[in-house]
Design an enzyme around this catalytic site. Structure first.
Site, mmCIF file in Angstrom:
data_model
loop_
_atom_site.group_PDB
_atom_site.id
_atom_site.type_symbol
_atom_site.label_atom_id
_atom_site.label_comp_id
_atom_site.label_asym_id
_atom_site.label_seq_id
_atom_site.Cartn_x
_atom_site.Cartn_y
_atom_site.Cartn_z
ATOM 1 N N TYR A 224 0.843 -1.196 0.000
ATOM 2 C CA TYR A 224 0.000 0.000 0.000
ATOM 3 C C TYR A 224 0.880 1.248 0.000
ATOM 4 O O TYR A 224 1.623 1.497 0.947
ATOM 5 C CB TYR A 224 -0.962 0.015 1.196
ATOM 6 C CG TYR A 224 -1.981 -1.117 1.189
ATOM 7 C CD1 TYR A 224 -2.125 -1.956 0.088
ATOM 8 C CD2 TYR A 224 -2.811 -1.345 2.283
ATOM 9 C CE1 TYR A 224 -3.057 -2.990 0.083
ATOM 10 C CE2 TYR A 224 -3.745 -2.377 2.281
ATOM 11 C CZ TYR A 224 -3.854 -3.194 1.177
ATOM 12 O OH TYR A 224 -4.771 -4.219 1.168
ATOM 13 N N GLN B 260 -8.343 -13.319 3.402
ATOM 14 C CA GLN B 260 -8.882 -11.986 3.102
ATOM 15 C C GLN B 260 -9.353 -11.943 1.646
ATOM 16 O O GLN B 260 -8.585 -11.627 0.742
ATOM 17 C CB GLN B 260 -7.834 -10.902 3.371
ATOM 18 C CG GLN B 260 -8.428 -9.513 3.243
ATOM 19 C CD GLN B 260 -7.544 -8.414 3.811
ATOM 20 O OE1 GLN B 260 -7.212 -7.476 3.089
ATOM 21 N NE2 GLN B 260 -7.171 -8.500 5.063
ATOM 22 N N ARG C 18 -11.997 7.444 -5.790
ATOM 23 C CA ARG C 18 -11.044 6.398 -6.165
ATOM 24 C C ARG C 18 -11.033 6.141 -7.671
ATOM 25 O O ARG C 18 -9.973 6.039 -8.272
ATOM 26 C CB ARG C 18 -11.354 5.099 -5.424
ATOM 27 C CG ARG C 18 -10.293 4.052 -5.715
ATOM 28 C CD ARG C 18 -10.453 2.807 -4.922
ATOM 29 N NE ARG C 18 -10.457 3.058 -3.476
ATOM 30 C CZ ARG C 18 -10.651 2.121 -2.572
ATOM 31 N NH1 ARG C 18 -10.860 0.883 -2.963
ATOM 32 N NH2 ARG C 18 -10.635 2.404 -1.286
ATOM 33 N N GLY D 160 -13.230 0.923 3.856
ATOM 34 C CA GLY D 160 -12.295 1.942 3.381
ATOM 35 C C GLY D 160 -13.046 3.253 3.470
ATOM 36 O O GLY D 160 -14.244 3.289 3.177
HETATM 37 P P1 NDP Z 1 -14.820 -0.253 0.044
HETATM 38 O O1 NDP Z 1 -15.418 -1.155 -0.962
HETATM 39 O O2 NDP Z 1 -15.631 0.045 1.252
HETATM 40 O O3 NDP Z 1 -14.437 1.101 -0.705
HETATM 41 C C1 NDP Z 1 -13.969 2.192 0.028
HETATM 42 C C2 NDP Z 1 -13.987 3.445 -0.784
HETATM 43 O O4 NDP Z 1 -15.322 3.778 -1.213
HETATM 44 C C3 NDP Z 1 -13.549 4.637 0.063
HETATM 45 O O5 NDP Z 1 -12.180 4.738 0.180
HETATM 46 C C4 NDP Z 1 -14.241 5.785 -0.605
HETATM 47 O O6 NDP Z 1 -13.457 6.133 -1.732
HETATM 48 C C5 NDP Z 1 -15.562 5.158 -1.032
HETATM 49 N N1 NDP Z 1 -16.604 5.272 0.020
HETATM 50 C C6 NDP Z 1 -16.674 4.565 1.190
HETATM 51 N N2 NDP Z 1 -17.760 4.912 1.874
HETATM 52 C C7 NDP Z 1 -18.404 5.839 1.163
HETATM 53 C C8 NDP Z 1 -19.601 6.548 1.363
HETATM 54 N N3 NDP Z 1 -20.352 6.362 2.448
HETATM 55 N N4 NDP Z 1 -19.981 7.442 0.412
HETATM 56 C C9 NDP Z 1 -19.228 7.622 -0.694
HETATM 57 N N5 NDP Z 1 -18.082 6.981 -0.948
HETATM 58 C C10 NDP Z 1 -17.664 6.070 -0.022
HETATM 59 O O7 NDP Z 1 -13.471 -0.836 0.594
HETATM 60 P P2 NDP Z 1 -11.981 -0.905 -0.017
HETATM 61 O O8 NDP Z 1 -11.995 -1.275 -1.443
HETATM 62 O O9 NDP Z 1 -11.267 0.330 0.369
HETATM 63 O O10 NDP Z 1 -11.418 -2.111 0.827
HETATM 64 C C11 NDP Z 1 -11.341 -1.975 2.244
HETATM 65 C C12 NDP Z 1 -9.970 -2.391 2.733
HETATM 66 O O11 NDP Z 1 -9.767 -3.761 2.388
HETATM 67 C C13 NDP Z 1 -8.777 -1.654 2.128
HETATM 68 O O12 NDP Z 1 -8.532 -0.419 2.755
HETATM 69 C C14 NDP Z 1 -7.672 -2.653 2.392
HETATM 70 O O13 NDP Z 1 -7.258 -2.550 3.739
HETATM 71 C C15 NDP Z 1 -8.387 -3.985 2.168
HETATM 72 N N6 NDP Z 1 -8.179 -4.492 0.790
HETATM 73 C C16 NDP Z 1 -7.530 -5.687 0.650
HETATM 74 C C17 NDP Z 1 -7.283 -6.220 -0.583
HETATM 75 C C18 NDP Z 1 -6.572 -7.519 -0.693
HETATM 76 O O14 NDP Z 1 -6.163 -7.903 -1.798
HETATM 77 N N7 NDP Z 1 -6.362 -8.235 0.385
HETATM 78 C C19 NDP Z 1 -7.690 -5.514 -1.823
HETATM 79 C C20 NDP Z 1 -8.408 -4.291 -1.579
HETATM 80 C C21 NDP Z 1 -8.654 -3.822 -0.316
HETATM 81 P P3 NDP Z 1 -13.292 7.579 -2.389
HETATM 82 O O15 NDP Z 1 -13.556 8.639 -1.378
HETATM 83 O O16 NDP Z 1 -11.932 7.585 -2.914
HETATM 84 O O17 NDP Z 1 -14.254 7.578 -3.509
#
Ligand code: NDP
Length: 329
Positions: free
Chosen positions: A54, A182, A232, A288
């Site tokens: 990351y 995960q 994102r 996230g």
């Molecule tokens: P989500 O699917 O919850 O997406 C999160 C993103 O969505 C935010 O960063 C934000 O992005 C947007 N968002 C979240 N809540 C809201 C809301 N209420 N209103 C509007 N936009 C919103 O989770 P992630 O994809 O971030 O995954 C979560 C965690 O999982 C990661 O942080 C990481 O730690 C882990 N992960 C692990 C992986 C693996 O391969 N093991 C791969 C991917 C993630 P923005 O503001 O930029 O639009």
């Protein structure tokens, strides 16, 4: 907040947790990370997710600074890291990525240094590595546990068969096998959690720390009217995420889900997050959030759980039309 035991271990994780992918270092600086982690912790979240890859190690450095500043009791939270991708993407030299003993060992030490911790609670093999014998991976993870550098080891995006192979090796040599996985899990990505892993849950047990419960933000509906600035999917290097999520068929289903959420008087993000944790095989859903308002909203998912009656779950399945054939499991 509710807490669940992670598979067959004695470790309890909050049902919602907080991760740093994309957000830490790229979208937010230390002061926002401090605020968001503080909000999460105050809401009862006890698991913070990270990985070597990351922001090329910068995410771990940032989380380490926040944890040091917060000075919370170490026993009150759980931190993870993951190894496989290395720090430098295509610039990685041989042995700077993958699951060799050398890389797992070095990446673990580097994560501890960046996070300013004495041990990692959870350490994941971030992807399977077919070039490394399973014996080498399982022995290395077992030894890291014995050395007190990690407490539990697990996998990320491994198939059920690969996880079972790791357990077979662990049983053969009397080593500690993977305790958690995960995987991606959300309304549009169901196969692993709802079919592939069922035999693993049943036989050896498996905790799951699921990622992208909101499909990287797609399941908030924010991309229906153009591309919000700084979101994102607006970043040029996430074209692959746009291709994955902004598809006509998915958008049509998303519109129906939004109508359903409005009907139920809840927001779509809270409904989508609650939908993941209704699955009892989910130990924790990693949230996230790049903004405090997002995290505040998403934490309300716990209040939405009672809305997800069997009838509502059925209506969601009718919209999604992607329920795995459980009879084949
Ligand atoms: P989500 O699917 O919850 O997406 C999160 C993103 O969505 C935010 O960063 C934000 O992005 C947007 N968002 C979240 N809540 C809201 C809301 N209420 N209103 C509007 N936009 C919103 O989770 P992630 O994809 O971030 O995954 C979560 C965690 O999982 C990661 O942080 C990481 O730690 C882990 N992960 C692990 C992986 C693996 O391969 N093991 C791969 C991917 C993630 P923005 O503001 O930029 O639009």
């Amino acid at each position: 907040m509710q807490y669940r035991y992670m598979g067959r271990t004695g470790l309890q994780l909050s049902v919602l947790s907080y991760g740093s992918w994309v957000t830490f270092h790229k979208q937010i600086e230390d002061n926002s990370a401090d605020r968001l982690m503080g909000m999460a912790y105050d809401a009862g979240i006890n698991f913070f997710d990270n990985a070597e890859a990351y922001a090329g190690g910068e995410s771990e450095l940032m989380m380490g600074r926040v944890l040091k500043q917060k000075n919370w009791e170490r026993s009150s939270y759980v931190v993870s890291s993951k190894a496989y991708f290395g720090l430098r993407g295509p610039e990685n030299k041989p042995n700077q990525a993958g699951l060799s003993r050398k890389h797992l060992f070095e990446a673990c030490h580097d994560a501890l240094r960046r996070l300013q911790l004495d041990y990692l609670d959870l350490y994941f093999c971030h992807r399977p590595d077919p070039n490394v014998p399973m014996e080498e991976i399982v022995w290395t993870m077992h030894q890291l546990i014995q050395q007190g550098k990690i407490l539990y080891w697990g996998t990320s995006q491994w198939s059920g068969a690969e996880i079972m192979e790791a357990h077979k090796v662990a049983q053969q040599y009397k080593l500690i096998g993977p305790a958690m996985e995960q995987p991606q899990y959300n309304m549009f990505e169901r196969f692993r959690m709802e079919q592939d892993y069922l035999p693993v849950f049943r036989t050896v047990g498996l905790g799951t720390t699921i990622w992208s419960p909101l499909a990287a933000g797609f399941l908030t509906g924010k991309y229906l009217n153009g591309m919000p600035e700084g979101s994102r999917l607006s970043y040029s290097n996430f074209g692959w995420l746009k291709d994955r999520w902004l598809q006509e068929e998915k958008i049509a289903k998303l519109r129906k889900l939004m109508e359903l959420a409005a009907d139920l008087g809840v927001s779509l993000p809270t409904l989508a997050i609650a939908w993941t944790v209704v699955n009892p095989h989910v130990t924790t859903a990693i949230l996230g959030a790049s903004k405090a308002e997002q995290l505040e909203e998403n934490l309300k998912a716990m209040d939405v759980l009672p809305v997800l009656t069997p009838e509502v779950m059925q209506r969601i399945d009718e919209i999604l039309q992607n329920k795995p054939r459980l009879d084949l499991a």
